[in-house]
Design a protein around this motif. Structure first.
Motif, PDB file in Angstrom:
ATOM      1  N   MET A 185      43.437   2.881   7.563  1.00 17.59           N
ATOM      2  CA  MET A 185      42.754   1.593   7.574  1.00 17.59           C
ATOM      3  C   MET A 185      43.486   0.538   8.413  1.00 17.59           C
ATOM      4  O   MET A 185      42.930  -0.516   8.679  1.00 17.59           O
ATOM      5  CB  MET A 185      42.601   1.077   6.140  1.00 17.59           C
ATOM      6  N   SER A 186      44.704   0.825   8.809  1.00 18.56           N
ATOM      7  CA  SER A 186      45.475  -0.180   9.536  1.00 18.56           C
ATOM      8  C   SER A 186      45.186  -0.110  11.040  1.00 18.56           C
ATOM      9  O   SER A 186      44.817   0.937  11.577  1.00 18.56           O
ATOM     10  CB  SER A 186      46.968  -0.010   9.286  1.00 18.56           C
ATOM     11  N   CYS A 187      45.341  -1.258  11.682  1.00 16.81           N
ATOM     12  CA  CYS A 187      45.187  -1.324  13.135  1.00 16.81           C
ATOM     13  C   CYS A 187      46.579  -1.207  13.745  1.00 16.81           C
ATOM     14  O   CYS A 187      47.500  -1.926  13.388  1.00 16.81           O
ATOM     15  CB  CYS A 187      44.570  -2.656  13.546  1.00 16.81           C
ATOM     16  N   VAL A 188      46.699  -0.290  14.674  1.00 21.83           N
ATOM     17  CA  VAL A 188      47.994  -0.052  15.289  1.00 21.83           C
ATOM     18  C   VAL A 188      47.891  -0.437  16.770  1.00 21.83           C
ATOM     19  O   VAL A 188      46.981  -0.013  17.481  1.00 21.83           O
ATOM     20  CB  VAL A 188      48.408   1.428  15.155  1.00 21.83           C
ATOM     21  N   TYR A 189      48.841  -1.235  17.191  1.00 23.81           N
ATOM     22  CA  TYR A 189      48.873  -1.669  18.581  1.00 23.81           C
ATOM     23  C   TYR A 189      50.149  -1.141  19.205  1.00 23.81           C
ATOM     24  O   TYR A 189      51.157  -0.969  18.527  1.00 23.81           O
ATOM     25  CB  TYR A 189      48.856  -3.197  18.683  1.00 23.81           C
ATOM     26  N   GLY A 190      50.103  -0.892  20.454  1.00 30.32           N
ATOM     27  CA  GLY A 190      51.304  -0.453  21.143  1.00 30.32           C
ATOM     28  C   GLY A 190      50.980   0.489  22.273  1.00 30.32           C
ATOM     29  O   GLY A 190      49.816   0.730  22.620  1.00 30.32           O
ATOM     30  N   SER A 191      52.020   1.039  22.811  1.00 32.58           N
ATOM     31  CA  SER A 191      51.880   1.964  23.930  1.00 32.58           C
ATOM     32  C   SER A 191      51.251   3.271  23.445  1.00 32.58           C
ATOM     33  O   SER A 191      51.227   3.556  22.244  1.00 32.58           O
ATOM     34  CB  SER A 191      53.253   2.233  24.545  1.00 32.58           C
ATOM     35  N   PRO A 192      50.775   4.101  24.365  1.00 34.37           N
ATOM     36  CA  PRO A 192      50.201   5.389  23.965  1.00 34.37           C
ATOM     37  C   PRO A 192      51.195   6.253  23.181  1.00 34.37           C
ATOM     38  O   PRO A 192      50.805   6.989  22.280  1.00 34.37           O
ATOM     39  CB  PRO A 192      49.820   6.051  25.290  1.00 34.37           C
ATOM     40  N   GLU A 193      52.492   6.139  23.508  1.00 31.59           N
ATOM     41  CA  GLU A 193      53.492   6.909  22.787  1.00 31.59           C
ATOM     42  C   GLU A 193      53.583   6.470  21.325  1.00 31.59           C
ATOM     43  O   GLU A 193      53.730   7.292  20.415  1.00 31.59           O
ATOM     44  CB  GLU A 193      54.873   6.778  23.449  1.00 31.59           C
ATOM     45  N   VAL A 194      53.491   5.163  21.097  1.00 34.11           N
ATOM     46  CA  VAL A 194      53.540   4.634  19.737  1.00 34.11           C
ATOM     47  C   VAL A 194      52.314   5.106  18.959  1.00 34.11           C
ATOM     48  O   VAL A 194      52.421   5.552  17.804  1.00 34.11           O
ATOM     49  CB  VAL A 194      53.628   3.090  19.758  1.00 34.11           C
ATOM     50  N   LEU A 195      51.139   5.007  19.588  1.00 33.67           N
ATOM     51  CA  LEU A 195      49.910   5.446  18.939  1.00 33.67           C
ATOM     52  C   LEU A 195      49.948   6.943  18.638  1.00 33.67           C
ATOM     53  O   LEU A 195      49.521   7.393  17.566  1.00 33.67           O
ATOM     54  CB  LEU A 195      48.685   5.112  19.799  1.00 33.67           C
ATOM     55  N   GLN A 196      50.465   7.708  19.585  1.00 33.86           N
ATOM     56  CA  GLN A 196      50.562   9.158  19.403  1.00 33.86           C
ATOM     57  C   GLN A 196      51.536   9.491  18.278  1.00 33.86           C
ATOM     58  O   GLN A 196      51.275  10.373  17.439  1.00 33.86           O
ATOM     59  CB  GLN A 196      50.986   9.824  20.706  1.00 33.86           C
ATOM     60  N   SER A 197      52.666   8.819  18.218  1.00 33.26           N
ATOM     61  CA  SER A 197      53.661   9.040  17.170  1.00 33.26           C
ATOM     62  C   SER A 197      53.080   8.673  15.804  1.00 33.26           C
ATOM     63  O   SER A 197      53.267   9.398  14.812  1.00 33.26           O
ATOM     64  CB  SER A 197      54.910   8.210  17.454  1.00 33.26           C
ATOM     65  N   TYR A 198      52.377   7.550  15.753  1.00 31.58           N
ATOM     66  CA  TYR A 198      51.750   7.103  14.505  1.00 31.58           C
ATOM     67  C   TYR A 198      50.736   8.138  14.021  1.00 31.58           C
ATOM     68  O   TYR A 198      50.707   8.511  12.846  1.00 31.58           O
ATOM     69  CB  TYR A 198      51.086   5.742  14.735  1.00 31.58           C
TER      70      TYR A 198
END
Length: 187
Positions: free
Chosen positions: A82-95
Motif C-alpha cells: 500500500m505504500s508509495c515508493v520513490y527512488g531510482s530503479p535500483e531502489v524500486l527493484q530492491s524494495y
C-alpha cells in the motif's frame, strides 16, 4: 406334599443348571481372553495419557509463534504493497525483491503451519475413530453385576462420550484455524 417336592426339585435343577452355564461361560471367556488380543470394547483405557503433555504444549507454543510471525509478515506485506515508493530503479527493484522475499517466507510459514494443523487433525481423527469404535462396541451391551460395577460401566461410557465430544470440538477448532489461515492469505 408331592407338589412341594417337585417344585423344590425343579428349582434345585434350574439353580444347578444356571451355575453350570455360568461356570462354563466364565471359563470360556477367561481362556478366550488369555489367547486373544483385547477387543476395542475392553481396550478403552483413555485415562492413560497417550500424549506427552509437555510435547503437546511445545507444539502449541511453536504453532502460536509461527502464527504470530505469519500475521506479522502479512501485515508488513500489506503495508509495503500500500505504500508509495520513490527512488531510482535500483531502489524500486530492491524494495520489490524484499517484498517478494517476505511473501515467500509468509507462504513457507503458512505451509508449515497448515501441515502442523493437518497432522494434529489427523492424530485427533485417529483418536476419535478409536473412541467411536469403543463406544459402538459398548452400545447395546448388557452389564450384569453389583451396582458399583454397573455404575462404573455407565460412568466410563459417559466419560468416553465426553472425550469424544471434546476431541470433535478440537477438530472443529482446527478446521476453523485452517480456514482462517487460508483466507487471510487471500487478503
Amino acid at each position: 406334599m408331592a407338589m412341594r417336592i417337585v417344585k423344590k426339585t425343579w428349582i434345585a435343577i434350574l439353580a444347578m443348571a444356571t451355575a453350570v452355564v455360568a461356570a462354563c461361560t466364565s471359563a470360556k471367556r477367561t481362556s478366550d481372553n488369555n489367547n486373544a488380543e483385547p477387543s476395542p470394547v475392553d481396550n478403552d483405557n483413555l485415562d492413560a495419557k497417550n500424549d506427552d503433555s509437555v510435547h503437546k504444549d511445545s507444539i502449541n507454543v511453536r504453532r502460536a509463534e509461527l502464527q504470530e510471525r505469519l500475521e506479522s509478515l502479512r501485515a508488513t506485506i500489506r503495508d509495503r504493497e500500500m505504500s508509495c515508493v520513490y527512488g531510482s530503479p535500483e531502489v524500486l527493484q530492491s524494495y520489490s525483491a524484499h517484498t517478494r522475499e517476505l511473501r515467500h517466507e509468509a507462504d513457507s510459514l503458512q505451509k508449515v503451519l497448515l501441515d502442523m494443523l493437518e497432522s494434529e487433525k489427523q492424530s485427533l481423527k485417529e483418536r476419535l475413530n478409536s473412541i467411536d469404535e469403543t463406544i459402538n462396541g459398548r452400545s447395546g451391551e448388557k452389564v450384569y453385576g453389583p451396582p458399583e460395577m454397573i455404575n462404573n460401566y455407565n460412568s466410563r461410557n459417559s466419560n468416553l462420550q465426553k472425550s469424544r465430544n471434546s476431541i470433535q470440538n478440537e477438530i472443529n477448532k482446527i478446521d476453523r484455524e485452517i480456514y482462517n489461515i487460508k483466507n487471510n492469505n487471500r487478503q
